[in-house]
Design a protein around this motif. Structure first.
Motif, PDB file in Angstrom:
ATOM      1  N   PRO A 248       3.438   0.536   4.420  1.00 19.60           N
ATOM      2  CA  PRO A 248       2.287  -0.377   4.366  1.00 19.60           C
ATOM      3  C   PRO A 248       1.049   0.209   3.695  1.00 19.60           C
ATOM      4  O   PRO A 248       0.386  -0.469   2.902  1.00 19.60           O
ATOM      5  CB  PRO A 248       2.029  -0.697   5.839  1.00 19.60           C
ATOM      6  N   LEU A 249       0.713   1.452   3.967  1.00 19.27           N
ATOM      7  CA  LEU A 249      -0.480   2.044   3.368  1.00 19.27           C
ATOM      8  C   LEU A 249      -0.338   2.172   1.850  1.00 19.27           C
ATOM      9  O   LEU A 249      -1.309   2.000   1.109  1.00 19.27           O
ATOM     10  CB  LEU A 249      -0.770   3.409   3.995  1.00 19.27           C
ATOM     11  N   LEU A 250       0.859   2.477   1.397  1.00 21.81           N
ATOM     12  CA  LEU A 250       1.093   2.585  -0.044  1.00 21.81           C
ATOM     13  C   LEU A 250       1.087   1.203  -0.695  1.00 21.81           C
ATOM     14  O   LEU A 250       0.625   1.041  -1.833  1.00 21.81           O
ATOM     15  CB  LEU A 250       2.414   3.299  -0.316  1.00 21.81           C
ATOM     16  N   TRP A 251       1.597   0.213   0.032  1.00 21.51           N
ATOM     17  CA  TRP A 251       1.598  -1.143  -0.509  1.00 21.51           C
ATOM     18  C   TRP A 251       0.179  -1.667  -0.710  1.00 21.51           C
ATOM     19  O   TRP A 251      -0.090  -2.433  -1.632  1.00 21.51           O
ATOM     20  CB  TRP A 251       2.383  -2.081   0.389  1.00 21.51           C
ATOM     21  N   ARG A 252      -0.733  -1.251   0.124  1.00 23.20           N
ATOM     22  CA  ARG A 252      -2.119  -1.709  -0.003  1.00 23.20           C
ATOM     23  C   ARG A 252      -2.646  -1.463  -1.418  1.00 23.20           C
ATOM     24  O   ARG A 252      -3.341  -2.308  -1.989  1.00 23.20           O
ATOM     25  CB  ARG A 252      -3.017  -1.004   1.015  1.00 23.20           C
TER      26      ARG A 252
ATOM     27  N   ARG B 253     -10.771 -10.307 -11.743  1.00 24.85           N
ATOM     28  CA  ARG B 253     -12.101  -9.729 -11.550  1.00 24.85           C
ATOM     29  C   ARG B 253     -11.942  -8.251 -11.201  1.00 24.85           C
ATOM     30  O   ARG B 253     -11.151  -7.893 -10.329  1.00 24.85           O
ATOM     31  CB  ARG B 253     -12.859 -10.462 -10.437  1.00 24.85           C
ATOM     32  N   LEU B 254     -12.689  -7.404 -11.877  1.00 27.17           N
ATOM     33  CA  LEU B 254     -12.536  -5.957 -11.701  1.00 27.17           C
ATOM     34  C   LEU B 254     -12.909  -5.519 -10.292  1.00 27.17           C
ATOM     35  O   LEU B 254     -12.148  -4.775  -9.649  1.00 27.17           O
ATOM     36  CB  LEU B 254     -13.392  -5.219 -12.736  1.00 27.17           C
ATOM     37  N   GLY B 255     -14.071  -5.948  -9.793  1.00 25.42           N
ATOM     38  CA  GLY B 255     -14.492  -5.538  -8.465  1.00 25.42           C
ATOM     39  C   GLY B 255     -13.502  -5.968  -7.395  1.00 25.42           C
ATOM     40  O   GLY B 255     -13.183  -5.203  -6.481  1.00 25.42           O
TER      41      GLY B 255
ATOM     42  N   PRO C 243      -7.316  -3.126  -1.910  1.00 27.14           N
ATOM     43  CA  PRO C 243      -6.624  -2.312  -0.898  1.00 27.14           C
ATOM     44  C   PRO C 243      -7.440  -2.067   0.361  1.00 27.14           C
ATOM     45  O   PRO C 243      -6.874  -1.796   1.428  1.00 27.14           O
ATOM     46  CB  PRO C 243      -6.378  -0.977  -1.638  1.00 27.14           C
ATOM     47  N   PHE C 244      -8.758  -2.178   0.263  1.00 24.24           N
ATOM     48  CA  PHE C 244      -9.623  -1.844   1.394  1.00 24.24           C
ATOM     49  C   PHE C 244      -9.962  -3.050   2.255  1.00 24.24           C
ATOM     50  O   PHE C 244     -10.535  -2.891   3.344  1.00 24.24           O
ATOM     51  CB  PHE C 244     -10.923  -1.205   0.878  1.00 24.24           C
ATOM     52  N   ARG C 245      -9.610  -4.252   1.793  1.00 26.74           N
ATOM     53  CA  ARG C 245      -9.902  -5.423   2.614  1.00 26.74           C
ATOM     54  C   ARG C 245      -8.656  -6.210   2.971  1.00 26.74           C
ATOM     55  O   ARG C 245      -8.701  -7.074   3.831  1.00 26.74           O
ATOM     56  CB  ARG C 245     -10.889  -6.345   1.880  1.00 26.74           C
TER      57      ARG C 245
END
Length: 248
Positions: free
Chosen positions: A91-95, A232-234, A240-242
Motif C-alpha cells: 500500500p505505501l508503495l502504491w501511494r 495538474r502538477l500540484g 500520494p500524501f492525501r
C-alpha cells in the motif's frame, strides 16, 4: 515514438497532448533534476565502485564478459519487474506509484511520469541490486538504455501490425501488452508488470493477452476524478500524501 503515435495512432486520445504533456514533462524535468543533484554518478557509477572494491556476486565468479553481461541484464530486469509488482501490492508503495497510473491516456510521456519519491526509491533499489550483483558498468549502461527505450516504446500510443506485435511480445513488452496494465479494471491493472522483457509475466503467471473490453473500448487510468487531477502538477505531486493508497 511520438512521431509514430501521430502517424499510426492506436487509440484516440481522450485529452489532447496540449492538455497532458505540460504536466508530464514537468514531472520528468523535476525527477531528472532531483536524481542528478542527489546521485550524480548514477547506476553506472555504482557499478564502477563495486568493481573497484571487488564486491558483488558476479565479481566473484569467473565468467566470460558476454555471459556476465547477459546474466546481469536478466537479473536487473527481474529486479525491476519485482519492484513494479511490489509497487502494486504494498500500500505505501502504491501511494506513489498511482501517480503513474492516474494518467487518463497512455502515450510515450506516460512512460516517464513517475512521482519523485518513486524515482528515488527506484534508484535505491536498483543501486542495491547493482552492488549486490557486482554488475559491470557496461552491463548497467546497456540495461539502462534498453529499459528506458523499451519503456517509451511500450507506453506509446502506436499501432503495430498484429503479426508483428505477436512476434515481438515473445521477447519484449509491446504497447498492446502494456496497455492492459493501464486498464482501470483491477484484475488487468494487476497484470503485465514487465517494462522490457516479457518472460517474467509468463513465468509468474501475471500475463494477460488483451483487455476484456478490447483496446478501443477499455478505460485507461484509475478514475475520472484522478484523470482530471493528473493534468495538474500540484495535484499530481500531492496525490500520494492525501490519497489512502488503495489500489482500485
Amino acid at each position: 515514438m511520438s512521431l509514430a503515435e501521430v502517424a499510426w495512432p492506436r487509440r484516440k486520445l481522450s485529452v489532447s497532448r496540449k492538455g497532458r504533456w505540460p504536466v508530464n514533462w514537468a514531472i520528468v524535468l523535476l525527477d531528472t533534476a532531483i536524481v542528478r543533484l542527489l546521485f550524480p554518478l548514477g547506476g553506472v557509477g555504482l557499478a564502477v565502485w563495486a568493481g573497484q572494491v571487488d564486491t558483488g556476486l558476479l565479481n566473484q565468479l569467473e565468467l566470460s564478459p558476454a555471459l556476465e553481461g547477459g546474466a546481469a541484464f536478466l537479473l536487473l530486469d527481474l529486479a525491476v519487474w519485482f519492484q513494479h509488482w511490489a509497487a502494486h501490492k504494498v500500500p505505501l508503495l502504491w501511494r506513489v506509484h498511482q501517480v503513474h497510473h492516474a494518467d487518463g491516456d497512455m502515450d510515450v510521456t506516460t512512460a516517464l511520469r513517475f512521482h519523485p519519491v518513486e524515482i528515488l526509491l527506484s534508484f535505491f533499489w536498483k543501486g542495491a541490486v547493482i552492488i549486490a550483483l557486482g554488475a559491470s558498468p557496461e552491463a548497467v549502461l546497456v540495461f539502462e538504455i534498453a529499459l528506458n527505450g523499451t519503456a517509451m516504446f511500450n507506453h506509446a500510443n502506436a499501432r503495430l501490425p498484429g503479426c508483428l506485435d505477436s512476434a515481438l511480445r515473445f521477447l519484449v513488452v509491446t504497447p498492446d501488452m502494456h496497455r492492459v496494465h493501464h486498464s482501470a479494471a483491477r484484475n488487468e491493472t494487476d497484470s503485465n508488470y514487465g517494462f522490457c522483457l516479457s518472460v517474467w509475466d509468463r513465468l509468474f503467471r501475471t500475463y494477460v493477452r488483451m483487455p476484456a473490453l478490447g483496446h478501443q473500448r477499455m478505460t485507461i487510468g484509475l478514475s475520472p476524478e484522478k484523470s482530471r487531477g493528473a493534468r495538474r502538477l500540484g495535484w499530481s505531486l500531492l496525490l500520494p500524501f492525501r490519497d489512502n493508497g488503495r489500489n482500485p
